[in-house]
Structure formats: C-alpha cells, structure tokens
Design an enzyme around this catalytic site. Sequence first.
Site, short mmCIF file in Angstrom:
data_model
loop_
_atom_site.label_atom_id
_atom_site.label_comp_id
_atom_site.label_asym_id
_atom_site.label_seq_id
_atom_site.Cartn_x
_atom_site.Cartn_y
_atom_site.Cartn_z
N HIS A 1 0.83 -1.20 0.00
CA HIS A 1 0.00 0.00 0.00
C HIS A 1 0.86 1.25 0.00
O HIS A 1 0.49 2.27 -0.56
CB HIS A 1 -0.90 0.02 1.24
CG HIS A 1 -2.06 -0.91 1.11
ND1 HIS A 1 -2.53 -1.67 2.15
CD2 HIS A 1 -2.85 -1.19 0.06
CE1 HIS A 1 -3.55 -2.37 1.74
NE2 HIS A 1 -3.77 -2.11 0.48
N ARG B 1 -4.14 -9.04 -15.97
CA ARG B 1 -3.46 -10.35 -16.00
C ARG B 1 -3.77 -11.10 -14.70
O ARG B 1 -3.06 -10.94 -13.71
CB ARG B 1 -1.95 -10.16 -16.12
CG ARG B 1 -1.46 -9.61 -17.44
CD ARG B 1 0.07 -9.51 -17.42
NE ARG B 1 0.64 -9.34 -18.73
CZ ARG B 1 1.05 -8.17 -19.23
NH1 ARG B 1 0.94 -7.07 -18.52
NH2 ARG B 1 1.59 -8.10 -20.43
N ARG C 1 -8.52 -10.99 -18.38
CA ARG C 1 -7.96 -12.10 -19.15
C ARG C 1 -7.93 -13.33 -18.26
O ARG C 1 -7.44 -13.26 -17.13
CB ARG C 1 -6.55 -11.77 -19.62
CG ARG C 1 -5.91 -12.99 -20.27
CD ARG C 1 -4.58 -12.70 -20.82
NE ARG C 1 -3.54 -12.71 -19.81
CZ ARG C 1 -2.26 -12.49 -20.08
NH1 ARG C 1 -1.89 -12.20 -21.32
NH2 ARG C 1 -1.36 -12.51 -19.12
N GLU D 1 -2.17 -13.76 -30.28
CA GLU D 1 -0.75 -13.67 -29.92
C GLU D 1 0.05 -14.84 -30.46
O GLU D 1 1.20 -15.04 -30.12
CB GLU D 1 -0.58 -13.51 -28.40
CG GLU D 1 -1.41 -14.43 -27.55
CD GLU D 1 -1.30 -14.11 -26.05
OE1 GLU D 1 -0.44 -13.34 -25.64
OE2 GLU D 1 -2.09 -14.70 -25.29
N ASN E 1 3.51 -9.08 -27.32
CA ASN E 1 4.70 -9.61 -26.64
C ASN E 1 4.96 -11.04 -27.11
O ASN E 1 6.08 -11.41 -27.43
CB ASN E 1 4.50 -9.62 -25.11
CG ASN E 1 4.24 -8.25 -24.57
OD1 ASN E 1 4.57 -7.26 -25.20
ND2 ASN E 1 3.63 -8.17 -23.40
N ASP E 2 3.89 -11.81 -27.15
CA ASP E 2 4.03 -13.18 -27.64
C ASP E 2 4.01 -13.25 -29.16
O ASP E 2 4.76 -14.03 -29.76
CB ASP E 2 2.91 -14.06 -27.06
CG ASP E 2 3.23 -14.47 -25.63
OD1 ASP E 2 4.38 -14.87 -25.38
OD2 ASP E 2 2.35 -14.36 -24.77
N ARG F 1 11.27 -14.11 -25.83
CA ARG F 1 11.10 -12.74 -25.35
C ARG F 1 11.89 -12.40 -24.10
O ARG F 1 11.98 -11.24 -23.71
CB ARG F 1 9.60 -12.43 -25.16
CG ARG F 1 8.93 -13.23 -24.08
CD ARG F 1 7.41 -13.08 -24.13
NE ARG F 1 6.88 -12.19 -23.12
CZ ARG F 1 5.58 -12.09 -22.82
NH1 ARG F 1 4.68 -12.80 -23.51
NH2 ARG F 1 5.18 -11.29 -21.88
N CYS G 1 -2.61 -5.00 -26.69
CA CYS G 1 -2.25 -4.84 -25.28
C CYS G 1 -0.81 -5.27 -24.97
O CYS G 1 -0.42 -5.34 -23.82
CB CYS G 1 -3.23 -5.60 -24.39
SG CYS G 1 -3.25 -7.37 -24.72
C1 PEP Z 1 1.25 -10.35 -24.85
O1 PEP Z 1 1.69 -11.46 -25.07
O2 PEP Z 1 1.44 -9.36 -25.58
C2 PEP Z 1 0.45 -10.10 -23.66
C3 PEP Z 1 -0.13 -8.93 -23.46
O3 PEP Z 1 0.38 -11.09 -22.73
P1 PEP Z 1 1.59 -11.46 -21.73
O4 PEP Z 1 2.62 -10.38 -21.83
O5 PEP Z 1 0.98 -11.57 -20.39
O6 PEP Z 1 2.05 -12.76 -22.27
MG MG Z 2 0.91 -13.15 -24.03
#
Ligand code: PEP
Ligand code: MG
Length: 582
Positions: free
Chosen positions: A191, A298, A334, A433, A456-457, A467, A504
């Site tokens: 906090h 997440r 998600r 993704e 990201n994926d 990654r 995202c």
């Molecule tokens: C992604 O893969 O872009 C994503 C938002 O999910 P994470 O980063 O949690 O795998």
């Molecule tokens: Mg992902």
Amino acid sequence: MSVLNGIAASPGIAIGRVFLLDSQDRAIPKKTIKESAIPREITRFQDALTTTRAEILGIRDKISQEIGQEHADIFNAHLMVLEDRAIIEEVMERIKKEKLTSEYIFSQVLKKYSESFMKINDEYLRERISDINDVGRRVIKNLLGEQRAPLSDLKDKVVIVAYDLSPSDTAVMHRKNVIGFATDIGGRTSHTAIMAKSLEIPAVVGLESATRQIQDGDTVVVDGSQGVVVVNPTPAELTKYRQEQTRYQEVSKGLKKFRDLACITTDGRRIELAANIELPEETISVLSHGADGIGLYRTEFLYMNRPDLPSEEEQYQAYKGVVTEMAPKPVIIRTFDLGGDKFLSHLEMPHEMNPFLGWRAIRFCLASPEIFKIQLRAILRASAHGKLRLMYPMISGVGELREANKLLQQAKNELSARKIRFDENTEVGAMIEIPSAALTCDILAPEVDFFSIGTNDLIQYSIAVDRINEKIAYLYEPAHPAVLRLLKTVVETGHANNIWVGICGEMAGDPALTPVLLGLGLDEISTSPVMIPEIKKIIRSMSHEEAQQVTQYVMTLRTGEEVVNFLKMKYQQIARDSQSKK
Ligand code: PEP
Ligand code: MG
C-alpha cells in the site's frame, strides 16, 4: 559516493537530505500489574482501541476529501485489524493470566501475528504485516500517551529513509516536507508503494540495507524511475541528476493536462486508451492517469506465490473490486495465463524443454476444466457490477476457442442454476498472440466480440525470438515488417467481421509507434498506466488521415530498423510541432 539498488516503486527523482526514521521497534518495558489493576488495565486497552479507531476514521475522512475515496479505503484494512476479535480476546486473556501491562501484551500478540504472516508464502498476506504494525504503533502510542507522529514534525524538505513505512506514515507525508523515500523492505504492491505512486513522491523500496548504509543528514538522490538511490553523490552526479529531475518534472507537468482530455485525433477518431494491470490495487493509478478503462487484467498473479488455488469467492471479490472501482469504464479480464515464464508452485507443471511453446494459458485451462470454470464463474459474477469483458489468452485456432466458449456456457448455466446474477451479454474476446491465430482470424472472428493483440508473444512466435533471452534481444523487433503485416491482417479482418480490435502488448506503450497503431485502425490501445498521458498526447496531436499516411509509408519499408528510424524522426517532428503550438 555509493549506489544502492532496489525496486522502483514510484517514478521521479528526489534530491535531498536524509531524515532517518528510527528503524527499531519501540522498546516497551515488561511491567507487571497487581491483580486488582487488571480491570483497569483492560479498560485502558479498550479505550486505546476506541481512540485509535477514532483517529483512523479521522485520517480516512481527511484522505477521502483530499485525495479521494480509493486511497481512504486502505484504512479499512486498519480498522479490520482493530476489530479483530481473535487479537482483542487474546490480549485480554493474557492480561488477566500474565498480569502484565496491556501495551506489553498487545505488542507481543501483534509480533506473533506478524511473524506467522511472514512465514506464509503469500505476498499479499506478508504485505498486510505493515497494516498490522501500523495499527499496533498507533494503539501503543495511545496507551503510552504520546501525541505526535514523528513525520508531522518535519521542518525542512527531507528524504525519508526507513526500514519500512506504513500507509498512514505515507499519508502524513502528503503536503508535508517529504520529497522522496527509500525503504529497506517492501514490494511493488505494498500500500505504501501504491500510495507513493499516486501522491507522486519518488520512492525506491526493497533496498535491504538502506537504513544501515545511509546516515541521518546524508545527501541522497532517490531515482524512483530506475530503482536506484545514490548516497552522497559527487558534484558531477548531482548535476546530472538535477538535469534529469528538471526534465522529468517538465515532461510530467506538460502531460498532466491530458488526464481528463478525450483520446481523440484532430479529425475526430476516438480511440479507447486503456491500461494494463496485474493487481487490483493498480486501478488507482489507472484512474489517475486518465485511462478509458482496463484493457488487460493479467489474473494469473492471483494464482502465484501461494500454496493453494484462489477460490471462486476470492476471485469474485478481486474482480468485483476492480470492476466496481472502474465502473462505468470497461475492464477486460484475461483468464489466467500460467506457464511460459509464470509458474504455479503447487500445480507442479512439468518441466518443459520449450515452456513458451508448451502447456500454457488456455491449453492448461482446457486440460483442467474444473479449475478454469471456477475462474469463469468468478468473472461472470463480477460482470454484474460494472462493464466487464472477458478474454482468453494464447488461442491458436478455432477449436480451442469453441471449447473455451463451451466451458463459459457451462459456467453460465451453473450460475443460473445457483440463481446468481451475471451479465448475459458480457463481451468475449480472443487474444491474438500466436501467428496461427492471426492468420486464421477470419475463422475466429465469428466466435467472439473482439480481438486483443498480444504483441509480446506474437513477436516472439513470429520472429522465433525468446522474449526473455537478452542474447537475442536485438532480434526482438516490434516494427519488423512481419509483425506490422500481421497487425494489419488482424485489424482489417476483425473490422470486416464487424468486431473491434485492440492491442495490449508492450509495443502499445511506445509513443514512437503510436502513429502506426492509429493508422492501422486499432480501436483500442492498452498499456501501462504511466504511459497513458504521453500516448494520448500523440493521438490528440495528429489526424487519423496523417497516421494512415505514416502507416502506408512504413508498410513499404524493408526492415524494422528502417521503420524505427522513420518513426523516431516522425515522433520528434510531432514533439516539435506540439511545442511550437504552445
Ligand atoms: C502479450 O503477449 O502481448 C500479452 C499482453 O500477454 P503477456 O505479456 O501476459 O504474455
Ligand atoms: Mg501473451
């Protein structure tokens, strides 16, 4: 000069003299009382609880008026400690039995509780220790008849260095002379860190030995953006940090005005600019940075660092909290994405050669439908409290999507049978993704209400670049033509099928890439809260048409490097133009 590394808890740079808070717990003498004094001792203890309760209610109201209800709610956790029957009864019993003063017994009981919380492998519980200690200090202060908290005495501007800081200590810093703080312990989700972030006091936590390495009166630089504390900096370092501080302050000041402005291009195209969160507490920051909603919650973090699985009720409470705080703004929850680089301790997921290509996310959920349905029911229940959307991670093809939707329908039926309310029309989306999903998104689109592209994926799978491996980080290129082409396909196909498309992944938070995301026609952009003002500024500074021209041009380039170079130039031009318009 020495440099200490910790956890960046609240961004910005503070430079100042150290006020070292006493890191020792207040020494409370072990004093015996007479048998006849027991009733009076118990009354004294109860009076101290009542006084403390009144104090906390007072602080809560003040904070609520000054900085908002969401911060004030933190003090509800303190009130709960004060009203804890188990603690109160144990103290009263022990006063009677051991014939010792109430402050001594109370401090012993609290110590026992914090020690047992410390042993539990649950970050959330461990962080509640500071709530317990904070309340404990107040009660003991009232028992001992002390009137003043040390922080309210500060005459000069100081940087507080402490073993730990309680949320109420942090609240007192508000508009006092505290310009930054550094603590030995604490995590990103405490906090105190949350409060610091929303009060915009630069802070570094988790420094481990700051109170031992820093002396009262030292000069320090607290770099809350990098998680670094520089002790007694050289004149050259000091100049460097002063310049950095001025730059940071100017940028933040300039960006503040975007908070309450709509995310809209100069020719009237509206983009939903949302935020990504991992923990419910982050909604405070989401709102304070002017997000239109939450584009990625997440939820797997709720499953980590604990020996058991979260129950339907626990998940429901967490999701409901976020949805209610954000209402009427939308929240995309998600379903959990464990596996890859995020593991569950107790489910003993097998060790895999290629965890990112392995038993992860929706694959795990479809193999464990009972665990998955607990989450689906919790999410659906939370949908009754605001605007909730649900999405599945790591969909590779329509088979998985249909199976997930089947389980969702079962979860709905189960809730209906229990006569529990939920929003029948909760929008359902698929994360895109995996390249196979991107390339078959025309087949996926009829099964969902929206797509959210997880770059990201998507980048790691389309370029075959892990990654999290720093050796090949140079290959991890969001602006690679392959990635841009996949994005274009997904957006166009989604729109052709009348569904909206968001993004995202982390690339959504890179301001240089914003014109391209805009030009590609994305309907929603979701990124970390702190990046929101800057992304909004870019979107508001250009027309959709201009963004489309930028995009058309970069789609003709042959390498990610060429794209990045062009976009950097464009970004500087946008920054210059907006500067000259001031
Ligand atoms: C992604 O893969 O872009 C994503 C938002 O999910 P994470 O980063 O949690 O795998
Ligand atoms: Mg992902």
